[in-house]
Design an enzyme around this catalytic site. Structure first.
Site, mmCIF file in Angstrom:
data_model
loop_
_atom_site.group_PDB
_atom_site.id
_atom_site.type_symbol
_atom_site.label_atom_id
_atom_site.label_comp_id
_atom_site.label_asym_id
_atom_site.label_seq_id
_atom_site.Cartn_x
_atom_site.Cartn_y
_atom_site.Cartn_z
ATOM 1 N N VAL A 44 4.736 0.980 0.909
ATOM 2 C CA VAL A 44 5.069 -0.179 1.745
ATOM 3 C C VAL A 44 5.052 -1.447 0.884
ATOM 4 C CG1 VAL A 44 4.489 -1.445 3.846
ATOM 5 C CG2 VAL A 44 3.967 0.989 3.702
ATOM 6 N N GLY A 52 0.823 -1.208 0.000
ATOM 7 C CA GLY A 52 0.000 0.000 0.000
ATOM 8 C C GLY A 52 0.849 1.247 0.000
ATOM 9 N N GLN A 53 0.151 2.358 -0.063
ATOM 10 C CA GLN A 53 0.806 3.672 -0.157
ATOM 11 C C GLN A 53 0.278 4.537 0.972
ATOM 12 O OE1 GLN A 53 2.742 4.944 -3.068
ATOM 13 N NE2 GLN A 53 3.141 6.663 -1.694
ATOM 14 N N GLY A 54 1.167 5.139 1.754
ATOM 15 C CA GLY A 54 0.733 6.021 2.837
ATOM 16 C C GLY A 54 1.364 7.393 2.700
ATOM 17 N N ALA A 55 1.121 8.234 3.703
ATOM 18 C CA ALA A 55 1.645 9.596 3.653
ATOM 19 C C ALA A 55 3.175 9.626 3.671
ATOM 20 C CB ALA A 55 1.093 10.378 4.833
ATOM 21 N N PHE A 56 3.779 8.602 4.268
ATOM 22 C CA PHE A 56 5.242 8.619 4.390
ATOM 23 C C PHE A 56 5.952 7.904 3.252
ATOM 24 C CE2 PHE A 56 3.576 9.003 8.668
ATOM 25 C CZ PHE A 56 4.186 10.178 9.055
ATOM 26 N N GLY A 57 5.220 7.178 2.464
ATOM 27 C CA GLY A 57 5.864 6.460 1.373
ATOM 28 C C GLY A 57 5.124 5.177 1.047
ATOM 29 N N LYS A 71 9.011 -0.037 4.420
ATOM 30 C CA LYS A 71 8.401 1.262 4.107
ATOM 31 C C LYS A 71 9.473 2.134 3.454
ATOM 32 C CE LYS A 71 5.087 3.054 6.581
ATOM 33 N NZ LYS A 71 4.276 3.688 7.621
ATOM 34 N N ASP A 85 -1.559 10.351 14.992
ATOM 35 C CA ASP A 85 -2.397 9.924 13.864
ATOM 36 C C ASP A 85 -3.058 8.572 14.130
ATOM 37 O OD1 ASP A 85 -3.599 10.385 11.423
ATOM 38 O OD2 ASP A 85 -1.947 9.525 10.259
HETATM 39 N N1 LIG Z 1 3.994 -3.764 8.941
HETATM 40 C C1 LIG Z 1 3.074 -3.933 8.004
HETATM 41 N N2 LIG Z 1 2.632 -5.157 7.699
HETATM 42 C C2 LIG Z 1 1.670 -5.343 6.763
HETATM 43 N N3 LIG Z 1 1.112 -4.338 6.072
HETATM 44 C C3 LIG Z 1 1.518 -3.083 6.327
HETATM 45 C C4 LIG Z 1 2.526 -2.820 7.297
HETATM 46 N N4 LIG Z 1 2.723 -1.480 7.346
HETATM 47 C C5 LIG Z 1 1.875 -0.940 6.461
HETATM 48 N N5 LIG Z 1 1.153 -1.886 5.846
HETATM 49 C C6 LIG Z 1 0.126 -1.665 4.824
HETATM 50 O O1 LIG Z 1 0.651 -0.797 3.856
HETATM 51 C C7 LIG Z 1 -0.302 0.179 3.485
HETATM 52 C C8 LIG Z 1 0.297 1.575 3.632
HETATM 53 O O2 LIG Z 1 0.590 1.773 4.994
HETATM 54 P P1 LIG Z 1 1.046 3.166 5.579
HETATM 55 O O3 LIG Z 1 1.183 2.988 7.035
HETATM 56 O O4 LIG Z 1 2.229 3.663 4.842
HETATM 57 O O5 LIG Z 1 -0.110 4.128 5.181
HETATM 58 P P2 LIG Z 1 -1.567 4.326 5.758
HETATM 59 O O6 LIG Z 1 -1.579 4.019 7.217
HETATM 60 O O7 LIG Z 1 -2.498 3.543 4.887
HETATM 61 O O8 LIG Z 1 -1.786 5.865 5.504
HETATM 62 P P3 LIG Z 1 -1.096 7.095 6.271
HETATM 63 O O9 LIG Z 1 0.355 7.053 5.982
HETATM 64 O O10 LIG Z 1 -1.793 8.260 5.695
HETATM 65 O O11 LIG Z 1 -1.347 6.898 7.734
HETATM 66 C C9 LIG Z 1 -1.526 -0.044 4.348
HETATM 67 O O12 LIG Z 1 -2.465 -0.742 3.572
HETATM 68 C C10 LIG Z 1 -1.057 -0.917 5.460
HETATM 69 O O13 LIG Z 1 -2.070 -1.801 5.859
#
Ligand SMILES: Nc1ncnc2c1ncn2[C@@H]1O[C@H](COP(=O)(O)OP(=O)(O)OP(=O)(O)O)[C@@H](O)[C@H]1O
Length: 457
Positions: free
Chosen positions: A126, A119-124, A140, A265
């Site tokens: 994953v 997936g994609q989050g605010a920090f980059g 990440k 957050d």
């Molecule tokens: N340790 C992990 N194990 C499995 N999946 C993960 C892990 N960390 C993140 N993910 C998955 O990767 C995706 C992106 O996660 P990330 O935490 O970067 O962003 P987010 O929480 O979706 O958004 P934001 O960064 O805005 O909080 C999400 O779908 C999350 O479920």
């Protein structure tokens, strides 16, 4: 004469204190060396060899499995001690922090050239990485447009590496190569809580499991907020059963003590579920300079979860996390998305609920009415306290852990009132020790499944 004797007394006292300190330090060093040798040679149940890049040279270092978490304190200890004193690594930040540094090329291979997108989050972005050792981790890759410099990144890694709790998605390593910054986390098999609440892909979570998740999150947040005091309990535990001497435990304690961390957050997509469906708080300790709400300038966080007091004062406190936690509780109760008018819905229900009763009206329809009404009312009343507009009226996360534990215990004793043969191990409970017999068993996390058996994981 009087001056001379006072001088003598002070001099002697200082001498004795320094002597004792040096002797204790020598004792520590000897014990550390012994312990390190033990750890190095032990074939821990979960230990695996991970290729680690040190000073540009690949070495193999013992590292406990990321899934160990707090169930096994080995990870923190191994990272904190065995790597800490490594001779050749001493100058390296990795060894000082005890956080393994991964090689870019190993991660590239483990993620099939960064194609295993989670997936994609605010920090980059994953990715899922399957290491050659068999271990699965989440990588990440921090966004390259981040203003964060090398020093800030290292500082962040240092802090994250010191935070270890079984209700956190713990950092297991990092990579800083080829202009990229990456954080390596434990892999959470069951994904994020929001997908379980909203996606048809998953069966609805049972009410009991929702409460269990709430308690897990509360514990993770309590640890972040009161890290040092939580460690006091760990210290007590370390010395229990004479596992470690008091002096050794004290040293471990100081090495692991961390400053309080405000999450900033808390939301359902930042709660991940591990292989046992245990909830863990993710995305903590990251600098949030870039993370500005789309709805208001200079406000960091996620719309729907933001403390109104923070919006007006621009000052984010632990109690702002408590507010977001309250929203998360209502999300668990209602199965409604906070970004789609959840709190307006809650405020309407609060008029009828008069604080303590009637909250069952807003229960998630996916629960099919299968929940304990008084229990749901108790949790909703707690959630409502968390979302008080006045921050000082909100409970602390410690209060929330206590209150939610009480809810679970009350359920347990009610259920087993007639089955007196099963013991309630109340003493087992502490902030970082899960009373496992208070949790529904693994097969019971979906709605409608029986929770009569309180077997261990
Ligand atoms: N340790 C992990 N194990 C499995 N999946 C993960 C892990 N960390 C993140 N993910 C998955 O990767 C995706 C992106 O996660 P990330 O935490 O970067 O962003 P987010 O929480 O979706 O958004 P934001 O960064 O805005 O909080 C999400 O779908 C999350 O479920």
């Amino acid at each position: 004469m009087k001056d001379v004797s006072w001088g003598l007394i002070i001099g002697l006292t200082i001498g004795v204190v320094i002597g004792v300190f040096l002797a204790t330090a020598a004792l520590f060093c000897i014990r550390f060396q012994k312990r390190r040798a033990q750890i190095g040679s032990s074939s821990s149940r979960r230990a695996s060899a991970i290729p680690i890049c040190t000073n540009g040279v690949d070495t193999r270092t013992e590292l406990s499995d990321s899934t160990a978490g707090q169930e096994s304190p080995k990870f923190a200890e191994e990272a904190g001690t065995s790597l800490w004193l490594e001779g050749p690594q001493r100058k390296n930040l990795v060894s000082v922090s005890g956080i393994p540094k991964y090689c870019y090329k190993d991660l590239q291979k483990a993620t099939s050239n960064f194609t295993t997108l989670l997936g994609q989050g605010a920090f980059g972005t994953v990715y899922r990485a399957q290491m050659s050792t068999g271990e699965t981790v989440a990588v990440k890759v921090l966004a390259t447009n981040s203003k964060q410099g090398e020093k800030e990144f290292q500082a962040e890694v240092l802090l994250l590496g010191r935070l270890h709790h079984r209700n956190l998605v713990n950092l297991v390593g990092y990579c800083a190569e080829k202009g990229q910054h990456m954080l390596i986390y434990e892999y959470m098999t069951h994904g994020s809580l929001d997908s379980h609440l909203y996606s048809e892909k998953h069966e609805a979570l049972s009410w009991e499991w929702r409460v269990t998740i709430a308690l897990d999150v509360a514990r993770g947040l309590e640890y972040l907020h009161d890290g040092v005091s939580s460690h006091m309990i760990s210290l007590q535990k370390l010395t229990e059963g004479k596992k470690y001497s008091k002096a050794y435990a004290l040293l471990l304690f100081f090495m692991q003590a961390v400053p309080p961390v405000v999450h900033r957050d808390i939301k359902s997509s930042n709660i991940l579920l591990d292989q046992s469906m245990r909830a863990r708080v993710a995305d903590f300790g990251l600098s949030r300079e870039e993370m500005v709400s789309r709805h208001a300038s200079n406000i960091r966080g996620t719309y729907g979860y933001l403390d109104p007091e923070y919006i007006s004062s621009r000052s984010f406190t632990k109690k702002s996390d408590v507010y977001s936690f309250g929203v998360l509780l209502f999300e668990l109760i209602t199965g409604r998305n906070p970004q789609q008018g959840l709190m307006e819905y809650v405020e309407l229900a609060a008029i009828n609920a008069e604080g303590k009763v009637g909250w069952e009206e807003i229960a998630d329809s996916r629960l099919d009415g299968i929940f304990d009404v008084p229990e749901l009312n108790d949790v909703a009343a707690l959630a409502y306290k968390c979302v008080s507009r006045i921050s000082r009226k909100r409970p602390s996360m410690r209060d929330m852990v206590e209150a939610l534990t009480h809810v679970v215990k009350a359920r347990y004793s009610k259920k087993h009132h007639s089955k007196r043969s099963l013991p309630i191990t109340v003493e087992e409970e502490s902030t970082d020790q899960e009373p496992s017999d208070l949790r529904p068993s693994l097969s019971e996390h979906y709605r409608g499944e029986s929770v009569d058996s309180l077997s261990d994981f």
